[in-house]
Scaffold this active site. Structure first.
Site: not given
Length: 334
Positions: A21, A138, A177, A235-237, A280
């Site tokens: 991103c 975060e 986010t 990595s959360s997303n 990421s």
């Protein structure tokens, strides 16, 4: 005489958008530009983004990753230290200033927006409810923007059902986010049901990239025998994309960091593969995985695009006069 064995057919549904991103791209650029401008070493507090390939690539260029600022040697105090894309508590830049360190903040602007939303709630006298995962950098950074005791963390619908605030009529929420859009909607709905006067942030906290990648996976997942998400286990997303693929109809879904992690013995017979990458994860690894499947299957790539992303975030003012070339980023962009 050698008889060629025909490879089984495979359709690869390649999601778009996927991968980096604008916030991740900016953070990596900041480290690369700092190395060009100031020379090695450039120190980075925590992983700049959640991806080992990226971290190791930056280490090879001269970046040094530390957990805390006191790990920076006295003789290197004039070298830059970069704060990660996830954001940091206010105490970290204050500590850097006290140590006379030169720092470059690579916090994603969309994370900074959440910080401002939380501070606005607090400034208006509201107790802040942060929807997010405990221990995530975060979340630590967002909670660290506000005085202790002014933020409550809610992770699940169960948390929302049992949360007991001091003043139920004076609450404002923000979110991490990188959460699941659908799961977060459920948590917010439960909080609004229990606390009708709950104040929303001025704008949606879940970032555009998280939303876009989840929507692309939702569109591509139905009918997939297997769905692979490229990303790191912290990595959360990326982990949310695995969950989204399964809920949307993929028979199986897995998270891998590199092609070498794929257990080909357990893949079995597949005809349709879904493929995406967390925010990421570099494109070079997506290409690596496609080539690994092409070596074993007669693979045809089918683009599964939803929206086009054109977001671009400027790097720090101190670095804007440094030229960034295609070669500087080819190791991640492929």
């Amino acid at each position: 005489m050698n008889i060629a064995v025909a490879k089984p057919p495979l359709t690869i549904r390649l999601c778009g958008p996927r991968g980096f991103c604008a916030g991740v791209d900016r953070a990596i650029q900041i480290v690369v530009l700092a190395l060009k401008a100031y020379g090695a070493p450039v120190y980075v507090r925590h992983e700049i983004v959640h991806n080992r390939y990226v971290v190791e690539g930056l280490e090879a260029k001269g970046a040094v990753f530390v957990e805390e600022l006191d790990e920076i040697p006295e003789q290197h105090r004039q070298q830059p230290v970069v704060f990660s894309a996830h954001g940091v508590p206010k105490s970290v830049p204050a500590d850097a200033t006290a140590r006379n360190l030169f720092y470059l903040d690579a916090t994603c602007p969309l994370v900074s927006k959440v910080h401002k939303q939380a501070m606005r709630h607090q400034r208006l006298g509201r107790h802040v409810v942060l929807i997010g995962h405990a221990g995530h950098p975060e979340v630590i950074g967002t909670m660290g923007q506000l005085p202790e005791g002014t933020v409550s963390l809610i992770d699940t619908i169960e948390d929302a059902e049992t949360y007991i605030p001091e003043d139920p009529d004076n609450l404002g929420y923000v979110t991490q986010t990188t959460l699941s859009v659908d799961d977060t909607a459920g948590v917010i709905s439960k909080l609004q049901e229990r606390f009708p006067n709950l104040h929303a942030p001025a704008a949606d906290s879940i970032c555009y990239a998280t939303t876009n990648r989840q929507e692309a996976v939702k569109q591509a997942a139905p009918g997939c025998d297997l769905f692979i998400v490229v990303g790191a286990p912290n990595s959360s997303n990326s982990k949310r994309l695995v969950e989204v693929a399964l809920k949307a109809g993929a028979a199986r879904s897995m998270l891998v960091q590199r092609a070498s992690e794929i257990d080909w013995e357990t893949i079995g017979e597949i005809r349709t593969l879904g493929l995406s990458a967390g925010a990421s994860a570099p494109e070079v690894i997506v290409n690596e995985i496609i080539e690994s499947f092409r070596a074993r299957y007669d693979a045809a790539v089918e683009l599964a695009d939803t929206v086009e992303e054109n977001e671009h975030f400027l790097v720090n003012r101190e670095l804007r006069n440094i030229e960034l070339t295609h070669e500087d980023m080819a190791w991640v962009n492929g």
